[in-house]
Write a protein that holds these residues in place. Structure first.
Motif, PDB file in Angstrom:
ATOM      1  N   THR A   1       7.143  11.376  -4.310  1.00 44.31           N
ATOM      2  CA  THR A   1       7.731  10.475  -3.322  1.00 44.31           C
ATOM      3  C   THR A   1       6.573   9.849  -2.547  1.00 44.31           C
ATOM      4  OG1 THR A   1       7.972  12.268  -1.716  1.00 44.31           O
ATOM      5  CG2 THR A   1       9.875  11.766  -3.077  1.00 44.31           C
ATOM      6  N   GLU A   2       6.764   8.605  -2.182  1.00 49.83           N
ATOM      7  CA  GLU A   2       5.728   7.879  -1.463  1.00 49.83           C
ATOM      8  C   GLU A   2       6.366   7.013  -0.385  1.00 49.83           C
ATOM      9  OE1 GLU A   2       2.498   7.385  -5.091  1.00 49.83           O
ATOM     10  OE2 GLU A   2       3.747   5.689  -4.584  1.00 49.83           O
ATOM     11  N   ILE A   3       5.550   6.630   0.570  1.00 48.93           N
ATOM     12  CA  ILE A   3       5.938   5.718   1.636  1.00 48.93           C
ATOM     13  C   ILE A   3       5.204   4.399   1.361  1.00 48.93           C
ATOM     14  CG2 ILE A   3       5.918   5.309   4.135  1.00 48.93           C
ATOM     15  CD1 ILE A   3       7.534   7.793   3.376  1.00 48.93           C
ATOM     16  N   LEU A   4       5.909   3.277   1.487  1.00 47.56           N
ATOM     17  CA  LEU A   4       5.319   1.983   1.189  1.00 47.56           C
ATOM     18  C   LEU A   4       5.034   1.206   2.465  1.00 47.56           C
ATOM     19  CD1 LEU A   4       4.522  -0.195  -0.915  1.00 47.56           C
ATOM     20  CD2 LEU A   4       6.913  -0.966  -0.830  1.00 47.56           C
ATOM     21  N   LEU A   5       3.815   0.692   2.566  1.00 46.00           N
ATOM     22  CA  LEU A   5       3.454  -0.220   3.643  1.00 46.00           C
ATOM     23  C   LEU A   5       3.542  -1.646   3.114  1.00 46.00           C
ATOM     24  CD1 LEU A   5       0.211   1.444   5.093  1.00 46.00           C
ATOM     25  CD2 LEU A   5       2.575   1.770   5.821  1.00 46.00           C
ATOM     26  N   LEU A   6       4.171  -2.538   3.879  1.00 45.97           N
ATOM     27  CA  LEU A   6       4.160  -3.968   3.606  1.00 45.97           C
ATOM     28  C   LEU A   6       3.321  -4.598   4.714  1.00 45.97           C
ATOM     29  CD1 LEU A   6       7.905  -4.756   2.794  1.00 45.97           C
ATOM     30  CD2 LEU A   6       6.044  -4.248   1.211  1.00 45.97           C
ATOM     31  N   VAL A   7       2.188  -5.149   4.335  1.00 49.41           N
ATOM     32  CA  VAL A   7       1.217  -5.643   5.301  1.00 49.41           C
ATOM     33  C   VAL A   7       1.183  -7.171   5.243  1.00 49.41           C
ATOM     34  CG1 VAL A   7      -1.210  -5.547   5.990  1.00 49.41           C
ATOM     35  CG2 VAL A   7      -0.135  -3.535   4.937  1.00 49.41           C
ATOM     36  N   LYS A   8       1.487  -7.833   6.360  1.00 48.78           N
ATOM     37  CA  LYS A   8       1.455  -9.293   6.415  1.00 48.78           C
ATOM     38  C   LYS A   8       0.143  -9.732   7.047  1.00 48.78           C
ATOM     39  CE  LYS A   8       5.976  -8.377   6.199  1.00 48.78           C
ATOM     40  NZ  LYS A   8       6.620  -7.246   6.796  1.00 48.78           N
TER      41      LYS A   8
ATOM     42  N   ILE B   1       0.861  -1.181   0.000  1.00 50.56           N
ATOM     43  CA  ILE B   1       0.000   0.000   0.000  1.00 50.56           C
ATOM     44  C   ILE B   1       0.899   1.233   0.000  1.00 50.56           C
ATOM     45  CG2 ILE B   1      -1.771   1.288   1.270  1.00 50.56           C
ATOM     46  CD1 ILE B   1      -2.510  -1.458   2.600  1.00 50.56           C
ATOM     47  N   ASN B   2       0.756   2.085  -1.010  1.00 51.42           N
ATOM     48  CA  ASN B   2       1.537   3.314  -1.065  1.00 51.42           C
ATOM     49  C   ASN B   2       0.777   4.453  -0.410  1.00 51.42           C
ATOM     50  OD1 ASN B   2       3.958   2.570  -2.150  1.00 51.42           O
ATOM     51  ND2 ASN B   2       3.362   2.956  -4.256  1.00 51.42           N
ATOM     52  N   CYS B   3       1.545   5.323   0.272  1.00 54.99           N
ATOM     53  CA  CYS B   3       0.970   6.459   0.982  1.00 54.99           C
ATOM     54  C   CYS B   3       1.742   7.726   0.609  1.00 54.99           C
ATOM     55  CB  CYS B   3       1.045   6.243   2.488  1.00 54.99           C
ATOM     56  SG  CYS B   3       0.155   4.775   3.045  1.00 54.99           S
ATOM     57  N   LEU B   4       1.066   8.845   0.718  1.00 53.93           N
ATOM     58  CA  LEU B   4       1.636  10.132   0.328  1.00 53.93           C
ATOM     59  C   LEU B   4       2.786  10.566   1.229  1.00 53.93           C
ATOM     60  CD1 LEU B   4       1.376  12.555  -1.585  1.00 53.93           C
ATOM     61  CD2 LEU B   4      -0.265  13.527   0.025  1.00 53.93           C
TER      62      LEU B   4
END
Length: 135
Positions: free
Chosen positions: A81-88, A37-40
């Motif tokens: 630019t974005e921040i990436l979430l890695l969700v398990k 999930i990408n975030c601003l």
């Protein structure tokens, strides 16, 4: 009868996989997934990660630092630019996770994609399973 069979397939498949795993003690490929999930920005990423955890839709969320993104939006090449979430999480939770994130994400069309986990540390995968209720 066909419609009922199609509607019951995911439930029956899930039960069969659980039974197989319980009997053999082996991991069934694809039982768990990683969602991207990408975030601003970092604050939005933290807020979404915390909301996901509060809803018990994931066992673990990594917040990765800024990355440069190039993409087409409304016919124009964009750069941000974005921040990436890695969700398990459990694969069975991906639909609910996606719906929830879309409801709280500020992007018009947020990136929410997932990949099944093929293999991994059995104790870690069991921990994911224990941390995310099946319902």
């Amino acid at each position: 009868v066909v419609t009922l069979s199609l509607l019951m397939y995911p439930v029956l498949r899930s039960l069969a996989l659980q039974l197989h795993s319980a009997i053999t003690g082996s991991y069934i490929s694809g039982t768990h997934s990683i969602a991207f999930i990408n975030c601003l920005n970092e604050q939005i990423a933290k807020d979404i990660a915390r909301a996901i955890m509060d809803k018990k839709l994931a066992a673990y969320v990594n917040i990765l630092p800024k990355s440069l993104a190039l993409y087409f939006w409304k016919g124009e090449l964009e750069e941000s630019t974005e921040i990436l979430l890695l969700v398990k999480t459990r694969t069975s939770k991906i639909g609910e996770l996606s719906n929830y994130v879309r409801s709280i994400h500020p992007f018009e069309i947020p990136e929410i994609i997932s990949l099944p986990i093929d293999q991994g540390n059995p104790l870690y995968l069991k921990w994911i399973e224990e941390s995310v209720p099946q319902d």
